[in-house]
Scaffold this active site. Structure first.
Site, PDB file in Angstrom:
ATOM      1  N   ASP A  83       6.295   1.740  -3.373  1.00  0.00           N
ATOM      2  CA  ASP A  83       5.958   2.634  -2.267  1.00  0.00           C
ATOM      3  C   ASP A  83       5.528   1.916  -0.996  1.00  0.00           C
ATOM      4  O   ASP A  83       5.551   2.484   0.085  1.00  0.00           O
ATOM      5  CB  ASP A  83       4.857   3.617  -2.706  1.00  0.00           C
ATOM      6  CG  ASP A  83       3.648   2.907  -3.307  1.00  0.00           C
ATOM      7  OD1 ASP A  83       3.633   1.666  -3.333  1.00  0.00           O
ATOM      8  OD2 ASP A  83       2.712   3.596  -3.770  1.00  0.00           O
ATOM      9  N   HIS A  84       5.141   0.664  -1.103  1.00  0.00           N
ATOM     10  CA  HIS A  84       4.626  -0.055   0.075  1.00  0.00           C
ATOM     11  C   HIS A  84       5.735  -0.754   0.856  1.00  0.00           C
ATOM     12  O   HIS A  84       5.918  -0.535   2.040  1.00  0.00           O
ATOM     13  CB  HIS A  84       3.595  -1.097  -0.351  1.00  0.00           C
ATOM     14  CG  HIS A  84       2.247  -0.548  -0.676  1.00  0.00           C
ATOM     15  ND1 HIS A  84       2.024   0.304  -1.722  1.00  0.00           N
ATOM     16  CD2 HIS A  84       1.038  -0.733  -0.091  1.00  0.00           C
ATOM     17  CE1 HIS A  84       0.729   0.628  -1.767  1.00  0.00           C
ATOM     18  NE2 HIS A  84       0.117   0.005  -0.783  1.00  0.00           N
ATOM     19  N   ASP A  99      -4.602  -1.122  -6.705  1.00  0.00           N
ATOM     20  CA  ASP A  99      -4.640  -0.568  -5.361  1.00  0.00           C
ATOM     21  C   ASP A  99      -5.999   0.099  -5.202  1.00  0.00           C
ATOM     22  O   ASP A  99      -6.460   0.798  -6.109  1.00  0.00           O
ATOM     23  CB  ASP A  99      -3.514   0.456  -5.165  1.00  0.00           C
ATOM     24  CG  ASP A  99      -3.385   0.821  -3.698  1.00  0.00           C
ATOM     25  OD1 ASP A  99      -2.510   0.270  -3.021  1.00  0.00           O
ATOM     26  OD2 ASP A  99      -4.209   1.629  -3.231  1.00  0.00           O
ATOM     27  N   ARG A 127      -7.601   4.380   6.700  1.00  0.00           N
ATOM     28  CA  ARG A 127      -8.165   3.146   7.263  1.00  0.00           C
ATOM     29  C   ARG A 127      -7.702   2.973   8.702  1.00  0.00           C
ATOM     30  O   ARG A 127      -6.516   3.150   8.988  1.00  0.00           O
ATOM     31  CB  ARG A 127      -7.729   1.927   6.448  1.00  0.00           C
ATOM     32  CG  ARG A 127      -8.382   1.909   5.107  1.00  0.00           C
ATOM     33  CD  ARG A 127      -8.032   0.690   4.273  1.00  0.00           C
ATOM     34  NE  ARG A 127      -8.839   0.750   3.071  1.00  0.00           N
ATOM     35  CZ  ARG A 127      -8.440   0.354   1.875  1.00  0.00           C
ATOM     36  NH1 ARG A 127      -7.248  -0.155   1.705  1.00  0.00           N
ATOM     37  NH2 ARG A 127      -9.256   0.447   0.859  1.00  0.00           N
ATOM     38  N   SER A 151      -8.904  -3.038   1.089  1.00  0.00           N
ATOM     39  CA  SER A 151      -7.815  -3.138   0.120  1.00  0.00           C
ATOM     40  C   SER A 151      -8.150  -4.039  -1.070  1.00  0.00           C
ATOM     41  O   SER A 151      -8.967  -4.945  -0.979  1.00  0.00           O
ATOM     42  CB  SER A 151      -6.579  -3.675   0.840  1.00  0.00           C
ATOM     43  OG  SER A 151      -5.853  -4.546   0.016  1.00  0.00           O
ATOM     44  N   ARG A 163      -6.040  -6.068  -2.404  1.00  0.00           N
ATOM     45  CA  ARG A 163      -5.053  -7.159  -2.474  1.00  0.00           C
ATOM     46  C   ARG A 163      -5.694  -8.473  -2.916  1.00  0.00           C
ATOM     47  O   ARG A 163      -6.558  -9.022  -2.242  1.00  0.00           O
ATOM     48  CB  ARG A 163      -4.320  -7.306  -1.134  1.00  0.00           C
ATOM     49  CG  ARG A 163      -5.186  -7.639   0.049  1.00  0.00           C
ATOM     50  CD  ARG A 163      -4.440  -7.486   1.362  1.00  0.00           C
ATOM     51  NE  ARG A 163      -4.212  -6.072   1.648  1.00  0.00           N
ATOM     52  CZ  ARG A 163      -4.132  -5.554   2.863  1.00  0.00           C
ATOM     53  NH1 ARG A 163      -4.224  -6.311   3.919  1.00  0.00           N
ATOM     54  NH2 ARG A 163      -3.935  -4.259   3.037  1.00  0.00           N
TER      55      ARG A 163
END
Ligand code: MIC
Ligand code: SF4
Length: 641
Positions: free
Chosen positions: A64-65, A119, A379, A533, A535
């Site tokens: 999706d990203h 996520d 965000r 995030s 990440r």
């Protein structure tokens, strides 16, 4: 005293330790989710553990990203993800099928179960009564291998909802009001549990908007009870069989309570550049805007897009506004298409994107220079939109649509009577874009493109660690500062050597080259370092550049865990004033670091430049000390396999 809902679910999943303030617990994980930007690493790490099939009840891999395929990289990653999922027992949600959190809520979330996702907005599923936690990809890989997920026992913060939302006020306003009250640090170390008579008036997608943005509070997760509203939602998804009633005991205890009267709320807006910089829409009404973006895992459900379509029906957006819309899932997309609402949106002049994260993560649709953009996202950190000097505001779909219509920030209450969207009793269910794992895994060949580089590993921690302070930054530094995303950098997520060149790029473009030529060193941060995030690249890439430890006033939960997972020692100042004293460029030396970890002692740091010594604290559990000393979680897990 009775138990609150979060504690009940945690206790049911407890596999190591005991619940208690500051104590580390291990919980079993029923479900995992990954998305493509963090997933490639997570599956490379899973492969490195050499476990043939995931051991969870359910694992899903979403794409999706990275859906803007402006080169081979993203497409190659998708192919890798599809094949690795088939081989190892993971469901694969194809590109275009929607944003992981929206699809998971629709198709997979189960009240009372645990979900770990790579996520930070994984807590979206808390809207359906799950304990759903965001983590680094490596933690998710370990959970897929059937191991527990470890966390410090969270404090439970109750938000008691009373009353009902007024016309044109919606779930986004609830969470913006919570952010205004508690700030982006207000949820750190806590689970936010929503209770009270107001809960029953909120639909599951509305609850999910609230739990989704609990991530912006820094909370471990947020949760709603599972009640008749939940049951109805599951019925609409033809999944009523997974429903169970779940709630806190009548006399449940909480660490803290906040009361919020829904009927007192008005449309709110988060101003640049932080989700907690909240004021009323009225305050800013009349401000011209350049762009309105509707979508993201926060606000792109069926009812929300239908509301937007109803507001825009038969109208045209003014020439100064670009309106972009990305539906949250293919189910939402298809339903608004069949209902005719999509045609209304198209006719209004909206630019319709595919069902994916899109502009939320800077995958296209960057605003113009100094542009004002109103977004239904979660965000508004500097530069995240792809335009460094853009002014990003966060609002509800109602405010976004009213503003798109008028071209200036508009309180939707000025539009007159609110639009009524009838609920859908039963969605048309079509899971053909979710591929089940292969029945014969041996026949599946995992396809790796040239962008997928092997995983870098770190050597075990040395006892004497020295180097210079490569960078000193202020409070609330986000992982978007540390490891920027966007259309240009995201495609490098499976290529650590290449992505490392972009670490701290927006803060100091010389960082990566200085770190490389100095052979690594240290970073100094303020409060809440690493918020935002999940990440793990924000730890993995600095590790690759030789960063050995980060000194901060305090850390955000997921980033601190990621630093540990990649063998970077997170250290906090014993005397907070040392943060002021330490300077970028100082040469530091830590002798006896391993000993300090083993003995659980404070760590002495010698500042050679200033010729003084100061103390820092690691606060690591025994397990975390071992991980850091092994050079990271992967080494640690392998040693134990
Ligand atoms: C985000 O919203 O920042 C992301 C992109 O979804 C991240 C994950 C990532 O960086 O891949 C998140 O929230 O964890
Ligand atoms: Fe995607 Fe944005 Fe949600 Fe992150 S916050 S998962 S980028 S939609």
């Amino acid at each position: 005293m009775g138990r609150n809902l979060a504690t009940k679910i945690l206790e049911e999943h407890l596999v190591s330790g005991e619940l208690g303030p500051g104590k580390e617990i291990g919980i079993s994980i029923d479900q995992t989710l990954t998305q493509d930007a963090t997933g490639t690493m997570a599956y490379l790490q899973f492969e490195a553990m050499r476990i043939p099939r995931v051991k969870t009840k359910l694992s899903v891999s979403y794409v999706d990203h990275n859906t803007l395929q402006s080169g081979f990289e993203n497409a190659d990653d998708h192919r890798f993800l599809q094949s690795v999922a088939a081989k190892h027992g993971v469901y694969f949600s194809r590109p275009g099928n929607g944003i992981c959190h929206q699809v998971h809520l629709e198709r997979f979330a189960v009240p009372g179960e645990t979900l770990l996702g790579s996520d930070s907005h994984t807590p979206t599923a808390g809207g359906l009564g799950m304990i759903a936690i965001g983590a680094g990809g490596l933690d998710v890989a370990v959970a897929m291998a059937g191991r527990p997920f470890y966390l410090t026992t969270p404090r439970i913060l109750r938000i008691m909802l009373e009353g009902e939302l007024g016309p044109w006020v919606s779930a986004k306003d609830v969470i913006l009001a919570v952010l205004q009250k508690l700030s982006v640090k207000g949820g750190v170390g806590k689970i936010v549990e929503y209770t009270g008579p107001g809960v029953g008036s909120l639909s599951v997608p509305q609850r999910a908007t609230i739990t989704n943005m609990g991530a912006e509070l820094g909370a471990t997760t947020s949760i709603f009870p599972s009640d008749e509203v939940t049951r109805k939602f599951l019925r609409s998804q033809k999944r009523e069989q997974v429903w169970t009633a779940l709630a806190a005991d009548e006399d449940a205890g909480y660490d803290e309570t906040v009361v919020m009267d829904l009927s007192s709320l008005e449309p709110l807006i988060a101003q640049p550049h932080s989700p907690d910089n909240v004021t009323s829409v009225r305050e800013l009404a009349g401000t011209p805007v350049d762009q309105v973006a509707i979508g993201s895992c926060t606000n792109s459900s069926y009812r929300e897009l239908m509301t937007v379509a109803a507001i825009l029906q038969g109208k045209t957006i003014p020439p100064n506004v670009s309106l972009v819309i990305s539906p949250g899932s293919r189910q939402v997309y298809e339903t608004i298409a069949r209902s005719g609402a999509l045609a209304d949106l198209i006719a209004s002049g909206a630019r319709i994107l595919e069902s994916a994260c899109g502009p939320c993560i800077g995958m296209g649709q960057s605003p113009p220079s100094k542009g004002v953009t109103l977004r239904t996202f979660n965000r508004n950190f500097v530069g995240r939109s792809g335009t460094k000097d853009a002014l990003v505001y966060l609002v509800s779909p109602e405010v976004a649509a009213a503003t798109a219509l008028r071209g200036v920030i508009t309180d939707p209450r000025d539009l007159g009577d609110p639009v009524e969207i009838p609920e859908v009793d039963e969605f048309e269910i079509d899971d053909r874009m979710i591929l089940p794992p292969a029945e014969d895994p041996d026949s599946v060949e995992v396809i790796r493109g040239p962008n997928i580089k092997p995983l870098p590993l770190k050597d075990p921690l040395e006892n004497l660690v020295s180097g210079e302070v490569l960078l000193k930054v202020e409070d609330n530094i986000t992982t978007d500062h540390i490891m920027p995303a966007g259309a240009k950098i995201l495609p490098l997520r499976s290529n650590i050597p290449a992505i490392s060149d972009h670490v701290f790029e927006g803060v100091d473009p010389t960082f990566a080259s200085r770190a490389k030529s100095a052979g690594g060193g240290f970073i100094v941060g303020g409060e809440n370092y690493g918020q935002g995030s999940s990440r793990e690249h924000a730890a993995l890439a600095p590790m690759y550049l030789g960063v050995k430890a980060v000194f901060a006033r305090s850390f955000a939960r997921i980033h601190r865990a990621n630093l540990i997972n990649f063998g970077i020692v997170p250290l906090t100042f014993v005397d907070p004033a040392d943060y002021e004293r330490i300077q970028q460029g100082d040469a530091l030396e830590i002798a006896g670091l391993r000993e300090a970890l083993v003995q659980n002692a404070d760590v002495q740091v010698k500042d050679r430049t200033q010729n003084r010594t100061f103390e820092v604290r690691h606060g690591l559990s025994e397990r975390q000390c071992e991980i850091v000393m092994a050079g990271g979680l992967l080494n640690y897990t392998r040693e134990r396999a």
